[in-house]
Design a protein around this motif. Sequence first.
Motif, PDB file in Angstrom:
ATOM      1  N   LYS A  45       2.285   1.953  -3.465  1.00 46.64           N
ATOM      2  CA  LYS A  45       1.271   2.537  -4.357  1.00 46.64           C
ATOM      3  C   LYS A  45       1.023   3.997  -4.010  1.00 46.64           C
ATOM      4  O   LYS A  45       0.912   4.847  -4.906  1.00 46.64           O
ATOM      5  N   GLN A  46       0.967   4.295  -2.709  1.00 44.10           N
ATOM      6  CA  GLN A  46       0.635   5.652  -2.290  1.00 44.10           C
ATOM      7  C   GLN A  46       1.796   6.620  -2.477  1.00 44.10           C
ATOM      8  O   GLN A  46       1.629   7.706  -3.045  1.00 44.10           O
ATOM      9  N   SER A  91      -5.042  -4.175  -8.458  1.00 45.66           N
ATOM     10  CA  SER A  91      -3.695  -3.625  -8.607  1.00 45.66           C
ATOM     11  C   SER A  91      -2.653  -4.476  -7.887  1.00 45.66           C
ATOM     12  O   SER A  91      -1.454  -4.218  -8.017  1.00 45.66           O
ATOM     13  N   ASP A 129      -8.819  -6.085  -4.898  1.00 41.66           N
ATOM     14  CA  ASP A 129      -7.954  -5.047  -5.462  1.00 41.66           C
ATOM     15  C   ASP A 129      -7.205  -5.592  -6.683  1.00 41.66           C
ATOM     16  O   ASP A 129      -6.288  -6.409  -6.540  1.00 41.66           O
ATOM     17  N   GLN A 184       0.822  -1.203   0.000  1.00 41.34           N
ATOM     18  CA  GLN A 184       0.000   0.000   0.000  1.00 41.34           C
ATOM     19  C   GLN A 184       0.858   1.256   0.000  1.00 41.34           C
ATOM     20  O   GLN A 184       0.554   2.248  -0.673  1.00 41.34           O
ATOM     21  N   VAL A 229       3.263   3.324  -7.578  1.00 39.25           N
ATOM     22  CA  VAL A 229       3.304   1.995  -8.174  1.00 39.25           C
ATOM     23  C   VAL A 229       1.890   1.569  -8.553  1.00 39.25           C
ATOM     24  O   VAL A 229       0.971   1.646  -7.736  1.00 39.25           O
ATOM     25  N   GLU A 230       1.714   1.121  -9.773  1.00 42.30           N
ATOM     26  CA  GLU A 230       0.382   0.761 -10.256  1.00 42.30           C
ATOM     27  C   GLU A 230       0.057  -0.719 -10.074  1.00 42.30           C
ATOM     28  O   GLU A 230      -1.101  -1.080  -9.886  1.00 42.30           O
ATOM     29  N   ARG A 231       1.079  -1.583 -10.142  1.00 39.42           N
ATOM     30  CA  ARG A 231       0.829  -3.023 -10.045  1.00 39.42           C
ATOM     31  C   ARG A 231       1.902  -3.661  -9.157  1.00 39.42           C
ATOM     32  O   ARG A 231       3.098  -3.519  -9.415  1.00 39.42           O
ATOM     33  N   VAL A 232       1.453  -4.351  -8.124  1.00 41.75           N
ATOM     34  CA  VAL A 232       2.354  -5.017  -7.189  1.00 41.75           C
ATOM     35  C   VAL A 232       2.081  -6.516  -7.216  1.00 41.75           C
ATOM     36  O   VAL A 232       0.933  -6.950  -7.082  1.00 41.75           O
TER      37      VAL A 232
END
Length: 511
Positions: free
Chosen positions: A153-154, A183, A181, A150, A158-161
């Motif tokens: 991404k924040q 993503s 989720d 998280q 990052v768009e895809r983990v």
Amino acid sequence: KTHPSKTHSDDSMNKRACKIEVPERLTVSHEALVKNGLVDRCVSVPVREATDADILLVHSEEYLEAVKKTPFMTLEDLMEFTQQYGDVYFHPNIYHCAKLAAGAALQLVDNVMTGKVRNGMALVRPPGHHSMRSAANGFCVFNNVSIAAQYAKQKHGVERVLIVDWDVHHGQGVQYCFEDDPSVLYFSWHRYEHQKFWPQLRESDYDCVGKAKGAGFNINVPWNKVGMQNTDYLSVFFHVLLPVAYEFCPDLVLVCAGFDAAIGDPEGEMCATPDIFAHLTHLLMNLADGKVCAVLEGGYNLTSLAQSVCQTFQTLLGDPTPLPVNLDGPSALVLTLKVDCKFLRISAVLYCFHFIKYLSHFSPADLPTFELSTKRIKVVEEEERTEKVEEEKNTEEIVWPDPPKRVSPCVRTAVVLPDGVDCPDGCKRFTDLHPDPLLGKKLDTSGIMQAVLGLVLPLGYQYNPDLVLLVRMPDCRISESVWQQLIGILQGLAQEHTLVLMQVKQFGQLQ
């Protein structure tokens, strides 16, 4: 993983101190890294405590405030607090340690995403992948990897983990966090035994693939027997994880690196040797431009734990992978698989369904009929029964050879170039050579990764070559990115003894 005693006496609490999730897990791992000269080759990242804002990315405010009070509780109050949750031990210092564990994962993400380091591993206690939004569970207080995902991404956009959980227990806390989720792609293999092995959740089975927009982004591989070997681990990577991971195309790979899936571990009872984690790590490093962050989870045999940690570190440092050992050919379960993966997400998930059904010997008709639920199932065990089972366990010592020594050559890459062509940075120039033109055919890139993952890699690992030779002709249609992936993936073989022959057209002439 056993429950603390239900008595409130201090003496009883001391007697029930956890016997497997011990501080020595970190000390023996660090000592092994020092002994093998790996610490000196790493960049030491300063550790910080996770802030409230970091923790609240995953956990509820009510839970955080409750855990904050634990340093000020008496042992009796801690015992009562502990009994709210499943399979976890609270200590007056655990809040501080849990903040450091989560903060270490975040520091690693910061350094990788800003390019200060290429990849890394965080050795932390307590672990995290069982912890849920409002509950501690399975030795875990804060969910380190979920917070890191998280946070990435924040803070870093990052768009895809991709989260790969190779701990032998299902990381239900991670699954619950991201099940809706799209993503985050979560993959977990775990000992399951038809829901009889901890954490004994219906949601740990192969058909729990996420929900709502996250449907298809959760992959569970439940092992319904013990004794899984190196071949089985590689087969699942080749046929299940990697096809979906390449389609997902992550920007960051996080690993719930639990080494209770290694040989000798009392929890896992599996037979995979520590060197297999070198190969699993290598395969993941070809994703996300090599941005891989591993965070320690389980691992309770101090010998295989330390060896596995070293194998993972060496691969992250770029050392050639060891020759694969104990590969008895393709798993019989894999040979029975006759499902075509089309590299579409829906097809890939269906492919996983069929593959995992074979692995688990589990028929859909045998599935329990009760509804899926994300509600935590608290496992209640009688202490007398647990102790009796432990006493009856076979105590014969399991012995396995030390992992093969891995040596990184002083010159990693050499090139042979025509006259007048500059040598790329980082490479050593070899004697000029003008080979005769090589014959070749046009190669359509359609399905090339499917062929590599589903055919070339399984055969390559079974054959166990001493040299990998790749030839690229001028009319080859493989894109540069696919060609780079092909080279990177195949370098997991032959201790990275790889020879690439590239015939190029220059000014209308073959060179």
